[in-house]
Design a protein around this motif. Structure first.
Motif, PDB file in Angstrom:
ATOM      1  N   ASN A 152       0.855  -1.177   0.000  1.00  0.00           N
ATOM      2  CA  ASN A 152       0.000   0.000   0.000  1.00  0.00           C
ATOM      3  C   ASN A 152       0.899   1.239   0.000  1.00  0.00           C
ATOM      4  OD1 ASN A 152       0.908   0.389   2.612  1.00  0.00           O
ATOM      5  ND2 ASN A 152      -1.094   0.220   3.576  1.00  0.00           N
ATOM      6  N   ALA A 200      -7.899  -4.737   2.195  1.00  0.00           N
ATOM      7  CA  ALA A 200      -9.288  -4.277   2.233  1.00  0.00           C
ATOM      8  C   ALA A 200      -9.607  -3.776   3.637  1.00  0.00           C
ATOM      9  CB  ALA A 200     -10.246  -5.401   1.854  1.00  0.00           C
ATOM     10  N   ASN A 201     -10.643  -2.967   3.739  1.00  0.00           N
ATOM     11  CA  ASN A 201     -11.134  -2.551   5.046  1.00  0.00           C
ATOM     12  C   ASN A 201     -12.036  -3.666   5.583  1.00  0.00           C
ATOM     13  OD1 ASN A 201     -13.618  -0.981   6.584  1.00  0.00           O
ATOM     14  ND2 ASN A 201     -11.578  -0.241   7.111  1.00  0.00           N
ATOM     15  N   SER A 251      -9.513   2.851   7.562  1.00  0.00           N
ATOM     16  CA  SER A 251      -8.439   2.498   6.629  1.00  0.00           C
ATOM     17  C   SER A 251      -8.493   1.022   6.280  1.00  0.00           C
ATOM     18  CB  SER A 251      -7.072   2.839   7.245  1.00  0.00           C
ATOM     19  OG  SER A 251      -6.882   2.109   8.447  1.00  0.00           O
ATOM     20  N   GLU A 252      -7.709   0.648   5.274  1.00  0.00           N
ATOM     21  CA  GLU A 252      -7.669  -0.742   4.838  1.00  0.00           C
ATOM     22  C   GLU A 252      -6.601  -1.512   5.607  1.00  0.00           C
ATOM     23  OE1 GLU A 252      -9.031  -0.955   0.294  1.00  0.00           O
ATOM     24  OE2 GLU A 252      -7.245   0.268   0.579  1.00  0.00           O
ATOM     25  N   SER A 297      -2.777  -0.382   8.354  1.00  0.00           N
ATOM     26  CA  SER A 297      -2.112   0.316   7.252  1.00  0.00           C
ATOM     27  C   SER A 297      -0.718   0.797   7.605  1.00  0.00           C
ATOM     28  CB  SER A 297      -2.960   1.503   6.793  1.00  0.00           C
ATOM     29  OG  SER A 297      -3.171   2.413   7.865  1.00  0.00           O
ATOM     30  N   SER A 340     -17.656  -4.844   7.765  1.00  0.00           N
ATOM     31  CA  SER A 340     -17.299  -3.714   6.914  1.00  0.00           C
ATOM     32  C   SER A 340     -18.077  -3.707   5.597  1.00  0.00           C
ATOM     33  CB  SER A 340     -15.795  -3.747   6.616  1.00  0.00           C
ATOM     34  OG  SER A 340     -15.450  -2.805   5.632  1.00  0.00           O
ATOM     35  N   VAL A 398     -12.300  -1.954  -0.866  1.00  0.00           N
ATOM     36  CA  VAL A 398     -11.408  -3.067  -1.167  1.00  0.00           C
ATOM     37  C   VAL A 398     -10.447  -2.624  -2.256  1.00  0.00           C
ATOM     38  CG1 VAL A 398     -11.237  -5.437  -2.020  1.00  0.00           C
ATOM     39  CG2 VAL A 398     -13.167  -4.764  -0.561  1.00  0.00           C
ATOM     40  N   SER A 399      -9.153  -2.676  -1.985  1.00  0.00           N
ATOM     41  CA  SER A 399      -8.156  -2.325  -2.996  1.00  0.00           C
ATOM     42  C   SER A 399      -7.661  -3.540  -3.765  1.00  0.00           C
ATOM     43  CB  SER A 399      -6.945  -1.630  -2.359  1.00  0.00           C
ATOM     44  OG  SER A 399      -7.268  -0.327  -1.969  1.00  0.00           O
TER      45      SER A 399
END
Length: 625
Positions: free
Chosen positions: A292, A333-334, A340-341, A357, A404, A408-409
């Motif tokens: 990240n 992902a959060n 934050s994720e 994170s 949550s 989602v990244s």
């Protein structure tokens, strides 16, 4: 009464069982993750890609045994996301070792290879669309992209024989093939097999995604997606084989070699950074690095004293935590109530680990079993909340409810259902195969913030044939490739590549005995099927905006709708005169091309501007970009 008591007893027993299987955070026991469902699917590996699409979860399986040549659980299990019920089992071939690790999903096909050396595509109802046999088994996942000039997603696959293929997505026939050489250096691994999965990124900006993959011979390759030729390669340090798949962004590439060196490259192959994760020089890394903005998390395995994970954060010392073997890659992902994720991964000893994170361990949950498959996070039951799916050594996949709603990244091993391994990728909708009666047009409908990728539904977007809008002009829509434009137009036309008076290279489209519009593509490459439309220009009066603005309409009439105009031209391009109305939309442009100016200019200078214009002056060209 007896039946009622029996029902209540069964209800109480069932809920107690589910409650007992709730995951509890040992670092904060008030944080719990309840079980939603579990399903018997067989064994998975660190190369397994769990997928979610159209309400279904896809689980590739090695069956009940990694060694069994034929097993009733081999193949790809398609499970209902709401309850885990198996809806279908896709199996490639009738005999032999049909173990599967990686699967890719599109609107028209489900693509995977197996240990019997076959790679094939199925329709959503289980019909085999095409299959090819290679010289080795497929341990990694296939990736989908447009590698030729049609609108069907093609497949990139690599196998243990050291072969990489690009296969035509419509027919399965090879487009190109590549095989790395064995390194003559006695210190280099004398193997060329591929266990990693390919990542896809258009490195040379020619419109075709290129291939990034590490090999067991100690080299990391960048291959031209159009023809399979090598663009560049990068050598490992020891050297050591590369089992890890790459994490790729639009500007950087991260991969780990098995002896524990983490590499960061730019997309041209230039070396940027190397981090030594293993001072003892023991082979230990098969996981993909997860990155990240501030941190990198990657697990280690194989060597007992150094089993665990590394957390590398900016402005903080490197941290290694011994939690047991970690072959699974982390996802991002959060997953809790924070803003934050988090990094999420599992261990082979049966822990679910969550890192915030900033690189701090905030969650440790004891799982029913250990595992090495990368988890998946998605809203698989469409209730608006995320679910966590883990496939474990006990042969079950477990689905847990998370508190949550996202974002989602990177929610799955290879980033998205096409397995491109590219952060925040845009997936292009696959075309309908002629021999395929089942097509899932609304396959990826969730918010990109909760999937980690965007989806371009070019085949389904509504088209108004003569409308000028922010999306484009008629069938010529911005962001469409030339091949997609042709597919949607679906009628005979002629084309002519021209240069407009302002120096823009464009393709004129002729049909119905007239030029309809001019398509503008990126200038640095020849126009092909993957060229993306960046601007559309027309001087055909048949096309009009929702405000009834069209070519040939008087400026004075347009002004009554869009407000007073300002006219200007640059002496460097004296034939091009721009017209800007007070209330026009930002996406539209109006121009005229003529020695006779529409505007009335008091004097000539390098830049000329006026609000006065000829009474009979008209708009000649309308552009959308």
């Amino acid at each position: 009464m007896a039946r009622l008591l029996l029902f209540l007893l069964l209800l109480y027993s069932s809920s107690s069982v589910l409650s007992a299987k709730t995951l509890v955070n040992s670092l904060n026991p008030s944080q719990k993750i309840p079980l939603k469902w579990k399903t018997h699917v067989g064994l998975t590996t660190y190369r397994t890609t769990l997928q979610y699409a159209n309400g279904m979860v896809f689980v590739p399986s090695n069956g009940k045994s990694y060694a069994s040549p034929k097993d009733s659980f081999d193949g790809v299990h398609m499970l209902n996301g709401k309850n885990g019920k198996r809806e279908h089992l896709f199996v490639l071939g009738k005999y032999g070792d049909r173990d599967v690790n990686g699967v890719a999903i599109s609107a028209s096909k489900i693509v995977f290879g197996n240990d019997e050396n076959y790679i094939g595509a199925f329709s959503w109802n289980g019909s085999l669309l095409w299959a090819q046999k290679a010289g080795g088994d497929f341990e990694g996942a296939p990736a989908l992209a447009h590698l030729n000039d049609d609108t069907f997603l093609d497949a990139v696959v690599a196998n243990e024989a050291g072969e990489i293929f690009a296969l035509n997505g419509k027919t399965g026939k090879p487009i190109w093939a590549f095989q790395p050489a064995l390194t003559p250096d006695v210190y280099s691994p004398q193997k060329r097999s591929f266990l990693a999965s390919p990542s896809l990124l258009d490195i040379n900006k020619d419109g075709y995604k290129d291939i990034l993959i590490g090999c067991r011979n100690g080299s990391f390759y960048a291959l031209n997606g159009k023809n399979g030729k090598m663009l560049w390669k990068h050598f490992s340090v020891e050297p050591s084989g590369i089992f890890s798949s790459a994490f790729v962004t639009k500007s950087h590439i991260f991969y780990a070699e098995s002896y524990g060196f983490l590499h960061k490259l730019n997309t041209k192959g230039r070396y940027l950074q190397r981090i030594d994760l293993n001072p003892s020089d023991h082979p230990q890394v098969v996981a993909m690095p997860m990155v990240n903005k501030n941190s990198i998390v990657i697990g280690t395995t194989f060597y007992e004293p150094e089993n665990g994970f590394w957390s590398l954060s900016q402005l903080k010392p490197e941290r290694f935590e011994k939690v047991g073997q970690v072959s699974a890659s982390a996802i991002l992902a959060n997953v809790d109530y924070s803003s934050s994720e988090e990094f999420v991964f599992i261990t082979e000893q049966g822990l679910l680990v969550i890192i915030d994170s900033k690189g701090n361990t905030v969650g440790k949950y004891t799982l029913p079993s250990g595992g090495e498959a990368t988890p998946m996070i998605a809203d698989v039951d469409k209730d608006g909340q995320l679910e966590l799916l883990v496939s474990l050594f006990d042969e079950y996949i477990y689905c847990y409810d998370l508190p949550s709603k996202g974002p989602v990244s990177w929610g799955q091993f290879r980033a998205n259902p096409y397995n491109t391994g590219l952060q925040h990728d845009t997936l292009s909708q696959d075309n309908k195969l002629p021999n395929n009666r089942v097509y899932k047009s609304k396959i990826f409908t969730q918010n990109p913030e909760n999937t980690g990728f965007s989806y371009h539904t070019w085949l389904d977007a509504p088209i108004s044939p003569y409308l000028i809008s922010a999306k484009g002009i008629g069938h010529a829509l911005l962001g469409y490739t030339y091949a997609q434009f042709k597919e949607r137009l679906n009628k005979p036309f002629q084309e002519k590549h021209i240069t407009l008076d302002n120096g823009i290279k464009a393709t004129a489209i002729f049909f119905d005995n007239a030029v309809q519009y001019y398509l503008v593509f990126p200038q640095q490459f020849p126009v092909n099927g993957t060229s993306v439309i960046t601007m559309v220009i027309t001087n055909n009066p048949n096309y009009k905006s929702s405000r009834n603005v069209r070519s040939g309409k008087r400026i004075s009439a347009v002004a009554t709708t869009l407000g007073s105009p300002t006219l200007s031209y640059d002496s460097s391009f004296p034939l091009q005169e721009r017209i800007r109305f007070q209330r026009q939309e930002p996406w539209i442009q109006f121009t005229s091309y003529s020695k006779a100016k529409a505007g009335i200019y008091k004097k000539k200078s390098s830049v000329n501007m006026t609000k006065l214009y000829q009474a009979n002056a008209v708009i000649q060209f309308i552009a959308v970009r």
